[in-house]
Design an enzyme around this catalytic site. Structure first.
Site, PDB file in Angstrom:
ATOM      1  N   LYS A 183      33.441  39.239  48.767  1.00  0.00           N
ATOM      2  CA  LYS A 183      33.395  40.730  49.114  1.00  0.00           C
ATOM      3  C   LYS A 183      31.668  40.655  48.674  1.00  0.00           C
ATOM      4  CE  LYS A 183      36.578  43.284  47.599  1.00  0.00           C
ATOM      5  NZ  LYS A 183      37.612  44.243  47.682  1.00  0.00           N
ATOM      6  N   LYS A 206      31.768  40.981  46.146  1.00  0.00           N
ATOM      7  CA  LYS A 206      31.170  41.520  44.417  1.00  0.00           C
ATOM      8  C   LYS A 206      31.326  40.720  43.104  1.00  0.00           C
ATOM      9  CE  LYS A 206      33.314  46.275  45.120  1.00  0.00           C
ATOM     10  NZ  LYS A 206      34.393  47.268  45.177  1.00  0.00           N
TER      11      LYS A 206
END
Ligand code: C2G
Length: 128
Positions: free
Chosen positions: A44, A46
């Site tokens: 993601k 992240k």
């Protein structure tokens, strides 16, 4: 027993997360949170401040949360819903419409996000 499921990274826990978890839990009797692993966060794009293990301990301490499972892929949601006999899938409405394919397997509910707070905002504010 009406089972609810939701997904997320839940890093740097804040009131937006708690509002989501409380409302999700209120839709049934049992709430499963499928927590993004550090490997899935990389997918993601992240980077969580807290490790998966620590984020799991923190979530398990929340009274609205009954069970925490790992999220490894984008593709596991149907299996998660079927394997855990889930009745309701819940996400914040920043994901509105993105998981409607799950409507063949369970109820799909998008809840309004809490305005003015996010993990990214916390990080940005701390760097000012
Ligand atoms: N959320 C919210 N209000 C905020 C911030 C977050 O309601 N101010 C909700 C999000 O909509 C999400 C949940 O809190 O439902 C967790 O947010 P994140 O940890 O940012 O989750 P995300 O990165 O969106 O991961 O497969 C789905 C992904 O794992 C979702």
């Amino acid at each position: 027993m009406k089972k609810v499921i939701t997904y997320g990274t839940y890093d740097l826990l804040h009131v937006g997360h708690i509002n989501l978890l409380r409302r999700a839990r209120e839709l049934g009797d049992y709430l499963i949170v499928v927590l993004s692993t550090d490997e899935f966060n990389a997918i993601k794009n992240k980077v969580a401040y807290h490790s998966y293990e620590d984020r799991k301990i923190i979530l398990e301490a929340i009274k609205y949360v009954d069970e925490v499972l790992p999220e490894y892929t984008w593709e596991q949601k149907i299996d998660d819903v079927v394997d855990n006999d889930v009745d309701v899938f819940v996400m914040g409405n920043d994901w509105e419409g993105k998981f409607d394919f799950l409507k063949d397997y369970c109820e799909v509910v998008y809840l309004t996000r809490t305005e003015g707070i996010s993990t990214t905002k916390i990080k940005d504010d701390l760097h000012k």
